[in-house]
Design a protein around this motif. Structure first.
Motif, PDB file in Angstrom:
ATOM      1  N   ALA A  73      37.169  23.707  54.502  1.00 51.07           N
ATOM      2  CA  ALA A  73      36.260  24.507  55.135  1.00 51.07           C
ATOM      3  C   ALA A  73      35.135  23.646  56.030  1.00 51.07           C
ATOM      4  CB  ALA A  73      35.493  25.475  54.325  1.00 51.07           C
ATOM      5  N   GLU A  74      35.006  22.523  55.368  1.00 54.79           N
ATOM      6  CA  GLU A  74      33.671  21.574  56.130  1.00 54.79           C
ATOM      7  C   GLU A  74      34.570  20.922  57.242  1.00 54.79           C
ATOM      8  OE1 GLU A  74      30.712  21.765  55.629  1.00 54.79           O
ATOM      9  OE2 GLU A  74      30.888  23.070  53.851  1.00 54.79           O
ATOM     10  N   ALA A  75      35.755  20.545  57.285  1.00 55.89           N
ATOM     11  CA  ALA A  75      36.412  19.999  58.543  1.00 55.89           C
ATOM     12  C   ALA A  75      36.059  20.726  59.801  1.00 55.89           C
ATOM     13  CB  ALA A  75      37.881  19.469  58.100  1.00 55.89           C
ATOM     14  N   GLY A  76      36.076  19.685  60.949  1.00 54.83           N
ATOM     15  CA  GLY A  76      36.252  20.252  62.155  1.00 54.83           C
ATOM     16  C   GLY A  76      37.400  20.210  62.898  1.00 54.83           C
ATOM     17  N   ALA A  77      37.597  20.540  64.088  1.00 57.23           N
ATOM     18  CA  ALA A  77      38.883  20.756  64.722  1.00 57.23           C
ATOM     19  C   ALA A  77      39.271  19.270  64.711  1.00 57.23           C
ATOM     20  CB  ALA A  77      38.886  21.319  66.186  1.00 57.23           C
ATOM     21  N   GLY A  78      40.587  18.909  64.361  1.00 64.46           N
ATOM     22  CA  GLY A  78      41.466  17.624  64.197  1.00 64.46           C
ATOM     23  C   GLY A  78      40.787  16.861  63.227  1.00 64.46           C
ATOM     24  N   ASP A  79      40.023  17.324  62.366  1.00 67.06           N
ATOM     25  CA  ASP A  79      39.641  16.522  61.118  1.00 67.06           C
ATOM     26  C   ASP A  79      40.612  16.591  60.068  1.00 67.06           C
ATOM     27  OD1 ASP A  79      37.186  15.482  62.083  1.00 67.06           O
ATOM     28  OD2 ASP A  79      36.035  16.896  61.396  1.00 67.06           O
ATOM     29  N   VAL A  80      40.846  15.184  59.339  1.00 65.28           N
ATOM     30  CA  VAL A  80      41.450  14.992  58.152  1.00 65.28           C
ATOM     31  C   VAL A  80      40.204  14.733  57.038  1.00 65.28           C
ATOM     32  CG1 VAL A  80      42.998  14.248  56.480  1.00 65.28           C
ATOM     33  CG2 VAL A  80      43.589  14.673  58.958  1.00 65.28           C
ATOM     34  N   ILE A  91      56.922  23.004  62.120  1.00 65.99           N
ATOM     35  CA  ILE A  91      56.102  21.465  61.951  1.00 65.99           C
ATOM     36  C   ILE A  91      55.659  21.329  60.755  1.00 65.99           C
ATOM     37  CG2 ILE A  91      54.349  20.099  63.000  1.00 65.99           C
ATOM     38  CD1 ILE A  91      54.934  21.432  65.478  1.00 65.99           C
ATOM     39  N   VAL A  92      54.700  22.191  59.873  1.00 63.45           N
ATOM     40  CA  VAL A  92      54.041  21.881  58.860  1.00 63.45           C
ATOM     41  C   VAL A  92      54.983  21.571  57.551  1.00 63.45           C
ATOM     42  CG1 VAL A  92      52.381  22.791  56.877  1.00 63.45           C
ATOM     43  CG2 VAL A  92      51.858  23.216  59.347  1.00 63.45           C
ATOM     44  N   ARG A  93      56.118  22.336  57.598  1.00 68.00           N
ATOM     45  CA  ARG A  93      57.089  22.429  56.661  1.00 68.00           C
ATOM     46  C   ARG A  93      57.980  21.103  56.806  1.00 68.00           C
ATOM     47  NH1 ARG A  93      57.268  28.536  56.968  1.00 68.00           N
ATOM     48  NH2 ARG A  93      56.156  29.076  55.122  1.00 68.00           N
ATOM     49  N   GLU A  94      58.040  20.829  57.912  1.00 63.40           N
ATOM     50  CA  GLU A  94      58.609  19.586  58.225  1.00 63.40           C
ATOM     51  C   GLU A  94      58.237  18.184  57.708  1.00 63.40           C
ATOM     52  OE1 GLU A  94      60.567  16.862  62.012  1.00 63.40           O
ATOM     53  OE2 GLU A  94      60.342  19.213  62.234  1.00 63.40           O
ATOM     54  N   PHE A 150      45.064  21.351  52.018  1.00 61.76           N
ATOM     55  CA  PHE A 150      45.017  22.651  52.720  1.00 61.76           C
ATOM     56  C   PHE A 150      44.725  22.218  54.000  1.00 61.76           C
ATOM     57  CE2 PHE A 150      43.088  23.892  48.456  1.00 61.76           C
ATOM     58  CZ  PHE A 150      43.492  25.168  48.500  1.00 61.76           C
ATOM     59  N   THR A 151      45.549  22.901  54.891  1.00 58.91           N
ATOM     60  CA  THR A 151      45.430  22.988  56.329  1.00 58.91           C
ATOM     61  C   THR A 151      45.370  24.176  57.035  1.00 58.91           C
ATOM     62  OG1 THR A 151      47.994  23.284  56.807  1.00 58.91           O
ATOM     63  CG2 THR A 151      47.329  21.082  56.367  1.00 58.91           C
ATOM     64  N   ALA A 190      47.663  13.890  58.886  1.00 56.30           N
ATOM     65  CA  ALA A 190      47.647  13.184  59.980  1.00 56.30           C
ATOM     66  C   ALA A 190      48.892  13.648  60.932  1.00 56.30           C
ATOM     67  CB  ALA A 190      47.408  11.670  59.835  1.00 56.30           C
ATOM     68  N   SER A 191      50.078  13.592  60.182  1.00 59.87           N
ATOM     69  CA  SER A 191      51.115  13.976  61.263  1.00 59.87           C
ATOM     70  C   SER A 191      51.184  15.216  61.702  1.00 59.87           C
ATOM     71  CB  SER A 191      52.478  13.565  60.388  1.00 59.87           C
ATOM     72  OG  SER A 191      52.445  12.216  60.019  1.00 59.87           O
ATOM     73  N   ILE A 192      50.840  16.343  60.770  1.00 61.95           N
ATOM     74  CA  ILE A 192      50.888  17.558  61.321  1.00 61.95           C
ATOM     75  C   ILE A 192      49.675  17.826  62.299  1.00 61.95           C
ATOM     76  CG2 ILE A 192      50.031  20.015  60.465  1.00 61.95           C
ATOM     77  CD1 ILE A 192      50.983  19.221  57.440  1.00 61.95           C
ATOM     78  N   ARG A 193      48.534  16.941  62.118  1.00 63.79           N
ATOM     79  CA  ARG A 193      47.374  17.071  63.309  1.00 63.79           C
ATOM     80  C   ARG A 193      47.726  16.880  64.485  1.00 63.79           C
ATOM     81  NH1 ARG A 193      42.825  12.988  62.457  1.00 63.79           N
ATOM     82  NH2 ARG A 193      44.562  11.798  63.155  1.00 63.79           N
ATOM     83  N   ASP A 194      48.571  15.595  64.545  1.00 62.39           N
ATOM     84  CA  ASP A 194      49.022  15.310  65.802  1.00 62.39           C
ATOM     85  C   ASP A 194      50.251  15.996  66.480  1.00 62.39           C
ATOM     86  OD1 ASP A 194      47.199  13.142  65.623  1.00 62.39           O
ATOM     87  OD2 ASP A 194      48.453  11.465  65.355  1.00 62.39           O
ATOM     88  N   ARG A 195      51.008  16.340  65.865  1.00 65.59           N
ATOM     89  CA  ARG A 195      52.232  17.139  66.234  1.00 65.59           C
ATOM     90  C   ARG A 195      51.920  18.431  66.618  1.00 65.59           C
ATOM     91  NH1 ARG A 195      57.630  17.189  62.953  1.00 65.59           N
ATOM     92  NH2 ARG A 195      58.127  18.248  64.952  1.00 65.59           N
ATOM     93  N   VAL A 196      50.974  19.219  66.097  1.00 67.16           N
ATOM     94  CA  VAL A 196      50.578  20.346  66.562  1.00 67.16           C
ATOM     95  C   VAL A 196      49.912  20.468  67.881  1.00 67.16           C
ATOM     96  CG1 VAL A 196      50.617  21.399  64.220  1.00 67.16           C
ATOM     97  CG2 VAL A 196      48.404  20.955  65.298  1.00 67.16           C
TER      98      VAL A 196
END
Length: 863
Positions: free
Chosen positions: A118-125, A40-43, A12-13, A75-81
């Motif tokens: 839902a428990e993740a913070g900004a930038g968390d995987v 970006i997500v779909r790529e 989930f993102t 991790a890739s989605i997080r960094d690219r966005v």
């Protein structure tokens, strides 16, 4: 039609702060930005093999074949966005997904994945423990984020943040000053579930909640210092590469208020990040120290200078990455202990910014050996044992003891090798354990405590439980301390540990040293015996397989997995393979995986063992297992014929018959009398026979026979103690104490009986019946919390340790009802009724009673 079930990894993102950003940009601006995010997500989903399931506003739900792909994609989605000025939160979980005929997806795993995100913070995987278990040791970094209550999902769950990946995709977040070197993604990260093509019923993975387990860096623990493997230049120095880790760690531990990170933990983190003998740069080296939980790192080299050796170390502060200074010494290799003493003192002076005169004296010779050959052999053994080459380790440690018979550390390690290395020589285990304790004043403080704990464990006493719990708080990085604590809680009944506690402790040992087969074996066993869950079993068995793909235990686990969780074809294939299997240990291990009530339908496996009776050992084991499994599920009619099997020993027959009798099951009188005949009480009869015949004599008021049984047990104990076999002697003596206490209770004297039945040695053997007596006596005395503790400690399964779990749940239901804890009482009654639903007709009144109790309590709860 039933929905199609399959194991998948769920990602989930979700965009963080989307509402605020949309308000700031306006509808058009936000649509454009969100469109770029979605592209970006779909790529990245396509790049890592993800399948988009749905897109809801600002988030995506996707499925992957294995957790490694999902983590790398997240991790890739997080960094690219970040390039778009956006931050995302990502949640990853692995579990069983149900696909309906209309193509829609469902299942508890989807809900868990959403709650993890839902428990993740900004930038968390953020990943669940199921994902972390599968990927442990495959190059990913994980940070424990503690236990969480996920809304709408039962129990508490442990969650982990991804802190590093095994290739240059995501820069490390905990050490921003380190530039990561590119590394190839380990193929061993592929989920075991995908390898087997799993199908089965998903049971919610219960997080184990740490009752007394600190995180890797515990508040109050001394600052940690990690010694990393040395670089070597010159012939004949290779032994000091890891040897300096062992020697300097031993010397530094406890000096000047610092805590040396266990060399085993350091090398486990090293092996996760470094392949073979590759050249390692400084950032990676310091990353290893950080991952091991250190505040300071010692990075060194050894260089041959003619006949001498020069040892050089640099000290680093992990928090800042700053080099604090350098120390070096030079001398003959035969003087290595003195060289290490000087080097350790100089390194401490640099770290603490003090003069050498202010640093306490370090004397490795006082805890090692003054014989160079013994030290070299010991260090060689340490390398072999860390790689679990127990045969080579045994030979090296034996050479160390032959060179110096008073080398306490070598004696202690031989205890470990003969026990944990599965060499299994009881005499040698006891001999070296006793010798290590005798020489405890020559052991480092940490190893002295562990040697005493192992000695106590061998003697089935609880003396070491308190010190061990303190040890893992003081040395939270020491996998060995955690493992010995786990073994003690698991094998010593008087420790009164629950399955949750034991599982947590073994989990911590595996986290610290994920390549140790003995640690992993117990961890895998608990996935089956306690969790009885397909995803947990797949993840843990996958960890074991990555380390030992050809091990008999791995083969047995794969077969057991197909039998327990596979589809029809999988089960048929496993049974066909079992029929042709020639290795008796594999067949026996398969059966011992399947002892939880969830696997009650797999009686054909036990029958197969029984039918293949050409091997007497196999036939005896099969008869015992078949009888036990039928018995625990209330199928007494199936179990009783096995009491007449010639392959079953008289002791096992007596134990099985008395077990049925003492639990109030309708076993025929002639069967009881035949198995528990008082005439069997003599000086040559087995311990099991004497003990159970003596107990039965007390139940029937045959006090002369009861006294004879106590006398035989005492005589056997004295003889064993006289022959220096203290472990067996204490078992016999404990049996005598328990039997005497039981006799007093049966004669109406519960007060003097109680301390005898509480005696740790009395609980040591045969543990289950004394524990049952004690629970019943506590109930009689109105000590319901103590009775609860006893019955809860019955509620797990282990190799050779089938428990009375369903029947214990019935007792727990009664106890909780008296305590007015109606939810727990209802759960216990329902558990018993479920697992005894196919019990014999004459036992069905017990089942119906439990069902009615659960219905009655459900009504009370509504009120």
């Amino acid at each position: 039609m039933q929905p199609e079930r399959s194991i998948a990894t769920i990602l989930f993102t979700d965009i963080v702060g989307s509402t605020e950003r949309a308000a700031k940009l306006g509808d058009r601006g936000w649509r454009e930005l969100r469109g770029q995010h979605h592209a970006i997500v779909r790529e990245e989903l396509g790049r890592w093999g993800g399948r988009e399931v749905s897109e809801a506003g600002d988030g995506f739900l996707s499925l992957f074949d294995n957790p490694a792909q999902a983590i790398l994609s997240a991790a890739s989605i997080r960094d690219r966005v970040l390039e778009l000025g956006l931050e995302v939160r990502c949640g990853v979980h692995m579990g069983e997904v149900e696909r309906s005929t209309d193509g829609s997806l469902g299942g508890i795993a989807l809900h868990i994945g959403a709650r993890v995100a839902a428990e993740a913070g900004a930038g968390d995987v953020l990943v669940s423990s199921a994902v972390r278990d599968v990927e442990a040791g495959s190059g990913f970094g994980f940070e424990d984020r503690g236990r969480h209550e996920l809304k709408g999902v039962p129990r508490h769950w442990r969650l982990f943040a991804v802190t590093g990946v095994p290739q240059e995709v995501v820069p490390p977040r905990r050490l921003p000053w380190i530039k990561r070197v590119p590394r190839r993604l380990s193929t061993g990260a592929i989920a075991f579930a995908a390898l087997l093509g799993l199908a089965g019923l998903y049971v919610v993975i219960q997080d184990r909640g740490r009752t007394f387990i600190p995180p890797p860096a515990i508040a109050g623990a001394a600052p940690g210092i990690a010694v990393l493997p040395f670089t070597m230049r010159g012939e004949g120095l290779e032994i000091w590469r890891e040897g300096m880790v062992d020697l300097l760690s031993t010397g530094l531990d406890g000096a000047a208020g610092l805590r040396a990170i266990s060399s085993r933990t350091v090398m486990a983190r090293w092996q996760e990040r470094v392949s073979g003998a590759q050249t390692v740069d400084l950032p990676t080296t310091l990353e290893v120290a950080n991952a091991a939980g250190a505040r300071y790192a010692i990075v060194g080299s050894a260089v041959a200078i003619g006949p001498d050796v020069r040892l050089v170390v640099d000290a680093y502060d992990i928090d800042t990455g700053k080099r604090l200074g350098q120390a070096q010494v030079e001398g003959a290799p035969d003087d290595v202990l003195a060289l290490c003493d000087r080097l350790a003192v100089e390194a401490l002076a640099i770290i603490l910014e003090k003069g050498e005169g202010e640093i306490p004296r370090i004397d490795l010779a006082s805890v090692m050996s003054d014989t160079t050959a013994a030290v070299r052999a010991y260090l060689e053994g340490e390398v072999h044992f860390r790689h679990f080459d127990v045969v080579a380790a045994e030979k090296a440690y034996k050479r160390a003891v032959e060179a110096d018979s008073t080398f306490a550390l070598a004696h202690y390690r031989l205890t470990n090798v003969y026990w944990w290395g599965e060499i299994g020589n009881a005499t040698l285990i006891a001999d070296h354990a006793r010798r290590a304790v005798q020489l405890a004043d020559q052991l480092p403080a940490r190893q002295a405590l562990l040697a005493q704990a192992v000695h106590a464990l061998l003697h089935q006493t609880v003396d070491a439980v308190g010190p061990l719990r303190q040890a893992v708080r003081t040395y939270p990085d020491d996998a060995e301390a955690w493992y010995i604590l786990g073994e003690t809680l698991y094998h010593v009944p008087a420790a009164w540990a629950t399955a949750e506690e034991i599982d947590q402790v073994f989990e911590r040992a595996v986290e610290l040293d994920p390549r140790n087969l003995q640690y992993l074996r117990h961890y895998v066993e608990f996935a089956w015996h306690f969790h009885a869950d397909s995803a947990v079993a797949a993840g843990r068995l996958g960890m074991f397989e990555r380390v030992a793909p050809r091990h008999l235990f791995t083969r047995a686990g794969r077969l057991a997995f197909d039998l327990a969780f596979g589809d029809g074809l999988g089960k048929e294939g496993a049974m066909a393979e079992l029929r042709s299997e020639e290795d008796t240990p594999v067949v026996e291990d398969v059966s011992l995986f399947l002892v939880h009530p969830r696997y009650a339908s797999l009686q054909p496996v036990m029958r197969l063992l029984y039918e293949r009776g050409n091997d007497s050992r196999r036939r005896a084991s099969a008869s015992r297992l078949f009888h036990s499994n039928a018995f625990w599920y209330g199928r007494l009619r199936e179990a009783l014929p096995h009491l007449d099997d010639p392959a079953m020993s008289a002791g096992r027959r007596a134990e099985a018959a008395y077990r049925a009798y003492v639990l109030g099951l309708p076993i025929p009188e002639e069967t009881l009398e035949l198995a528990l005949d008082s005439a069997l009480i003599d000086s040559i009869t087995s311990m099991r026979t004497v003990f159970h015949a003596g107990a039965f004599a007390a139940d029937r008021g045959r006090w002369s026979d009861h006294a004879d049984a106590i006398a035989v047990l005492q005589q056997r104990a004295e003889r064993a103690l006289g022959e220096a076999d203290s472990i067996i002697g204490l078992f016999w003596a404990g049996g005598a104490v328990a039997l005497e206490g039981y006799g007093l209770w049966r004669q109406g004297q519960p007060t003097p009986a109680l301390p005898m039945l509480e005696d740790p040695h009395a609980l040591g053997y045969p543990w289950w019946v004394v524990r049952l007596w004690l629970g019943q006596l506590y109930q009689e005395l109105g000590r319901l919390r103590d009775a609860e503790r006893v019955y809860r400690s019955h509620t797990y399964y282990g190799k050779g340790r089938l428990s009375t779990k369903p029947l214990s749940q019935r007792q727990l239901g009664k106890i909780y009802e008296q305590l007015e804890e109606y939810d727990r009482a209802m759960e216990a009654y329902e558990y018993f009724a479920h697992y005894w639903r196919d019990a014999d007709p004459e036992l069905q009144p017990m089942v119906e009673e439990a069902r009615q109790a659960a219905i009655r309590l459900r009504g009370l709860r509504r009120e």
